[in-house]
Scaffold this motif. Structure first.
Motif, short mmCIF file in Angstrom:
data_model
loop_
_atom_site.label_atom_id
_atom_site.label_comp_id
_atom_site.label_asym_id
_atom_site.label_seq_id
_atom_site.Cartn_x
_atom_site.Cartn_y
_atom_site.Cartn_z
N SER A 81 0.83 -1.38 0.19
CA SER A 81 0.12 -0.41 -0.22
C SER A 81 0.81 1.07 0.31
O SER A 81 2.19 1.02 0.67
N ASP A 82 0.87 2.13 -1.25
CA ASP A 82 1.39 3.40 -0.68
C ASP A 82 0.75 4.26 -0.24
O ASP A 82 0.90 5.71 -0.22
N GLU A 83 -0.77 3.87 0.04
CA GLU A 83 -1.63 5.07 0.41
C GLU A 83 -1.63 4.98 2.41
O GLU A 83 -1.44 6.36 2.92
N ALA A 84 -2.04 3.57 2.78
CA ALA A 84 -1.80 3.40 4.30
C ALA A 84 -0.16 4.26 4.98
O ALA A 84 1.08 4.16 4.35
N ALA A 85 -0.64 4.71 6.36
CA ALA A 85 0.85 4.74 6.56
C ALA A 85 1.09 3.56 7.30
O ALA A 85 0.59 2.64 7.08
N GLU A 86 2.55 4.23 7.56
CA GLU A 86 3.64 2.29 7.62
C GLU A 86 2.81 1.21 9.13
O GLU A 86 2.97 0.49 8.89
N ASP A 87 2.26 2.76 10.13
CA ASP A 87 1.74 2.24 11.31
C ASP A 87 0.58 1.51 11.20
O ASP A 87 0.14 0.80 11.63
N PHE A 88 -0.21 1.97 10.40
CA PHE A 88 -1.46 1.79 10.01
C PHE A 88 -1.16 0.21 9.25
O PHE A 88 -1.88 -0.23 9.82
N TRP A 89 -0.37 0.70 8.21
CA TRP A 89 -0.81 -1.24 7.43
C TRP A 89 -0.03 -2.06 8.47
O TRP A 89 -0.46 -2.94 8.33
N LEU A 90 1.18 -2.44 9.00
CA LEU A 90 1.94 -3.15 9.34
C LEU A 90 1.01 -3.29 10.39
O LEU A 90 0.79 -4.43 11.22
N ASN A 91 -0.08 -2.93 11.23
CA ASN A 91 -1.10 -3.35 12.55
C ASN A 91 -1.86 -3.97 11.82
O ASN A 91 -2.39 -4.25 12.11
N LEU A 92 -2.28 -3.29 10.58
CA LEU A 92 -3.67 -4.75 9.83
C LEU A 92 -3.40 -5.31 8.74
O LEU A 92 -3.79 -6.41 9.29
N ILE A 93 -2.28 -5.59 8.86
CA ILE A 93 -1.73 -7.11 8.51
C ILE A 93 -1.45 -7.87 9.16
O ILE A 93 -1.02 -9.43 9.17
N SER A 94 -1.43 -7.73 10.14
CA SER A 94 -0.48 -8.47 11.77
C SER A 94 -1.68 -8.90 12.31
O SER A 94 -1.78 -9.93 13.10
N GLN A 95 -3.06 -8.40 12.05
CA GLN A 95 -3.98 -9.22 12.65
C GLN A 95 -5.01 -10.06 11.22
O GLN A 95 -5.47 -10.85 12.55
N LEU A 96 -4.16 -10.17 10.42
CA LEU A 96 -5.02 -11.22 9.36
C LEU A 96 -4.60 -12.36 9.42
O LEU A 96 -2.87 -12.19 9.48
N PRO A 97 -5.59 -13.31 9.21
CA PRO A 97 -4.89 -14.61 9.46
C PRO A 97 -4.27 -15.33 8.12
O PRO A 97 -4.98 -16.26 7.54
N LEU A 98 -3.04 -14.53 7.84
CA LEU A 98 -2.50 -14.55 6.50
C LEU A 98 -1.28 -15.39 6.51
O LEU A 98 -0.13 -15.01 7.64
#
Length: 203
Positions: A81-98
């Motif tokens: 993502s070039d749009e989301a802030a780094e902290d938000f993106w990492l927080n989001l990714i870390s919560q997904l069951p991937l």
């Protein structure tokens, strides 16, 4: 452009060149710094030039080695993502069951997430992509990046600058590292936030 050529001794790095006139050459290592950093393809390709279906201004067919027809297996899917802030993106990714195999910075605004899928075919890969894209694009993921032949940033290489929206090259005051944040060659489909931490390395 670099590739990895397998042989009986394990393999070797090959500088491929971006034109057909440039012959591949074996190299001992990859350059540690680049004008725009460095990229790689997360899925293996056959390395041959194939027509894209488009022509140049002279009417000659445009060739590429980055087509679906070049891909020999679909092992990974890229999220960025070039749009989301780094902290938000990492927080989001870390919560997904991937099954996240790696996280690394682009040397600029984005963090790339490499998802291990090991699809048996392109149709299976497309089905996985079509399932994930609607939700992830709403959360800030670039839908165009969720592709089997998308280039992604190579961790460990310094990025010296970038190309802006007008096509002009902007050199950074100081080169920026494309930094590896997380690596797990055999990830489980579970949120990183709840997974067991194996080892922490600060390089």
């Amino acid at each position: 452009q670099y590739g990895f050529k397998a042989n009986t001794d394990g393999g070797e790095f090959v500088a491929l060149g971006n034109r057909r006139s440039i012959k591949p050459e074996t190299v001992d290592s990859i350059e540690s710094s680049g004008r725009e950093g460095a990229w790689y393809l997360p899925n293996p390709i056959d390395g041959t030039w194939k027509p894209t279906g488009k022509t140049d201004r002279q009417g000659n067919p445009i060739l590429s080695r980055r087509l679906g027809a070049n891909t020999t297996s679909y092992r990974y899917l890229l999220l960025e993502s070039d749009e989301a802030a780094e902290d938000f993106w990492l927080n989001l990714i870390s919560q997904l069951p991937l099954p996240i195999a790696a996280l690394y910075t682009s040397g600029s605004r984005s963090v790339h997430a490499l998802i291990k899928v090991n699809a048996e075919s392109k149709s299976e890969f497309d089905a996985i992509r079509e399932t994930l894209t609607p939700l992830l694009s709403k959360l800030g993921a670039d839908p165009g990046a969720i592709s089997g032949v998308r280039l992604t940033r190579l961790p460990g290489v310094l990025r010296e600058g970038t190309i802006d929206k007008e096509g002009d090259y902007i050199k950074f005051p100081t080169p920026r590292l494309q930094r590896l944040l997380y690596l797990n060659p055999d990830p489980a489909a579970e949120p990183l936030r709840t997974s067991t931490r194996r080892r922490e390395v600060d390089a």
